[in-house]
Design a protein around this motif. Structure first.
Motif, PDB file in Angstrom:
ATOM      1  N   GLY A 145       0.815  -1.222   0.000  1.00 57.74           N
ATOM      2  CA  GLY A 145       0.000   0.000   0.000  1.00 57.74           C
ATOM      3  C   GLY A 145       0.842   1.264   0.000  1.00 57.74           C
ATOM      4  N   ALA A 146       2.086   1.163   0.497  1.00 55.92           N
ATOM      5  CA  ALA A 146       2.941   2.355   0.629  1.00 55.92           C
ATOM      6  C   ALA A 146       3.203   3.003  -0.728  1.00 55.92           C
ATOM      7  N   MET A 147       3.465   2.174  -1.735  1.00 56.24           N
ATOM      8  CA  MET A 147       3.782   2.738  -3.060  1.00 56.24           C
ATOM      9  C   MET A 147       2.559   3.437  -3.664  1.00 56.24           C
ATOM     10  N   ILE A 148       1.364   2.944  -3.334  1.00 56.61           N
ATOM     11  CA  ILE A 148       0.138   3.556  -3.861  1.00 56.61           C
ATOM     12  C   ILE A 148      -0.127   4.884  -3.140  1.00 56.61           C
ATOM     13  N   ALA A 149       0.096   4.891  -1.814  1.00 55.10           N
ATOM     14  CA  ALA A 149      -0.082   6.132  -1.054  1.00 55.10           C
ATOM     15  C   ALA A 149       0.908   7.180  -1.545  1.00 55.10           C
ATOM     16  N   TYR A 150       2.172   6.763  -1.789  1.00 56.13           N
ATOM     17  CA  TYR A 150       3.213   7.708  -2.236  1.00 56.13           C
ATOM     18  C   TYR A 150       2.880   8.270  -3.625  1.00 56.13           C
ATOM     19  N   ALA A 151       2.607   7.359  -4.589  1.00 59.09           N
ATOM     20  CA  ALA A 151       2.328   7.812  -5.963  1.00 59.09           C
ATOM     21  C   ALA A 151       1.085   8.694  -5.985  1.00 59.09           C
ATOM     22  N   GLY A 152       0.039   8.282  -5.234  1.00 65.47           N
ATOM     23  CA  GLY A 152      -1.190   9.073  -5.181  1.00 65.47           C
ATOM     24  C   GLY A 152      -0.924  10.451  -4.615  1.00 65.47           C
ATOM     25  N   CYS A 153      -0.112  10.501  -3.573  1.00 63.40           N
ATOM     26  CA  CYS A 153       0.200  11.779  -2.933  1.00 63.40           C
ATOM     27  C   CYS A 153       0.854  12.750  -3.911  1.00 63.40           C
ATOM     28  N   GLN A 154       1.795  12.241  -4.721  1.00 61.58           N
ATOM     29  CA  GLN A 154       2.485  13.126  -5.675  1.00 61.58           C
ATOM     30  C   GLN A 154       1.489  13.717  -6.675  1.00 61.58           C
TER      31      GLN A 154
END
Ligand code: KG4
Ligand code: ZN
Length: 342
Positions: A306-315
């Protein structure tokens, strides 16, 4: 900005909280491997049902771990594709429902962009531009990356993805699902040089890959061993090593070619197969010889999370992007279609 990230594209329910100022606050994962193992691969219907069961408890878990409450969350990011449609719909519906209830934006994230950006969560993140090798269960791609959403496909697999080749080969050899870690484990005890397998498509120019012939070659070798009365554990390890070496060297040759072609010397590897230690070592040696560097995520962030999705979404959210209320997911979704962030 505090972003809740939800990943449900395949057989892992991943949930994380990423804050644009404070970094990753919490990350939780439920892997369905035990559920699918009896079937030798992912059963989509079972995957969807299990995502439904795991999602809310995992969200409560990350909130508790981060010491946050629901009202602290500024936006929800979810995997919108590519992946299994039923599984994707669980994350998408949950994210859209929460965003609607909490009156905050939601954003659908491209799963492979998530993988590609996962090394950004590490202490020494790569700087643009770089060449990325995306190697997962569904994709094998070489991409020139000039920024978020600025992707140029340089080459890709014409048949099986690298992870798929690991999984199918392992299955043919009677190993458990998922095959990548199983083959890697056996290869550690393999005898170097006993078998040498072809390096597909390395003898001609270009950056495309083909792994299905290698799978057949591996099966034939293993069957020859067995027909000769040798089905020992050592021979299984020797075959596994020869297969892994062929995949690793093929990927290394193509990565070197991509770096030369683009004139770049930074390489990012991402996706489940980037957890493979032999691959990391080989790419480290290759980039060092070019006075370059290779970047990858910690093993838990190479596979789905989930971390990569939260990071990419945040950008993307920080750049002003978000979805409407419609719940749309895509089984197939070329990454080059994503809008660039400037
Ligand atoms: O990125 P990922 O978790 O899911 C997809 O987006 O497909 O990748 C899963 C793939 C599987 O094919 C699995 O066998 C492979 O990554 N994999 C590995 C290793 N760990 C996972 N392949 C080789 N060596 C590993 N250590
Ligand atoms: Zn993945």
């Amino acid at each position: 900005m505090l972003v809740l990230g939800l990943e449900t594209s395949c057989d892992e329910t991943g949930v994380a909280l990423y804050d644009s100022e404070r970094g990753l606050l919490a990350d939780a994962l439920f892997s369905q491997i035990d559920l699918h193992r009896a079937y030798g691969g992912v059963v989509p219907e079972l995957a969807s049902r299990d995502h439904v069961k795991r999602m809310l408890p995992l969200i409560r878990q990350v909130l508790a771990e981060a010491g946050c409450v629901a009202t602290d969350i500024d936006a929800v990011a979810y995997t919108a594709g590519p992946g299994l449609v039923g599984a994707l719909l669980v994350g998408a519906s949950c994210a859209q429902a929460l965003a609607f209830a909490w009156d905050i934006p939601a954003i659908g994230v491209h799963h492979m962009e998530g993988h590609l950006l996962a090394p950004m969560l590490e202490a020494t993140p790569p700087a643009f531009p770089f060449v990325a090798l995306l190697v997962s269960g569904g994709h094998t791609q070489l991409v020139r990356v000039d920024g978020i959403g600025q992707y140029q496909l340089l080459g890709e697999s014409l048949d099986d993805a690298a992870g798929e080749a690991f999984d199918k080969t392992a299955k043919l050899m009677g190993l458990r699902y998922p095959g990548g870690p199983e083959i890697a484990r056996l290869a550690e005890r393999g005898t170097p040089g006993r078998f040498v397998f072809p390096r597909p498509m390395t003898d001609r120019p270009g950056l495309d890959f083909s792994f299905s012939g290698l799978k057949t070659f591996t099966l034939n070798t293993w069957q020859q061993c067995q027909n000769g009365g040798d089905d020992s554990e050592q021979s299984r390890c020797d075959v596994a090593l020869a297969f892994q070496q062929a995949v690793v060297e093929t990927l290394t040759i193509k990565c070197r070619r991509a770096l030369k072609q683009t004139g770049l010397n930074s390489l990012v590897i991402a996706g489940g197969v980037s957890a493979n230690r032999a691959l990391r070592t080989s790419l480290e040696d290759m980039t060092a010889a070019l006075k370059g560097n290779v970047f990858y995520a910690r093993p838990a962030f190479c596979t789905d999370n989930g971390a990569m999705i939260a990071y990419a979404g945040c950008q993307r959210l920080l750049a002003g992007q978000h979805e409407g209320l419609a719940i749309t997911v895509q089984a197939r979704w070329p990454m080059e279609q994503l809008p660039a962030l400037h």
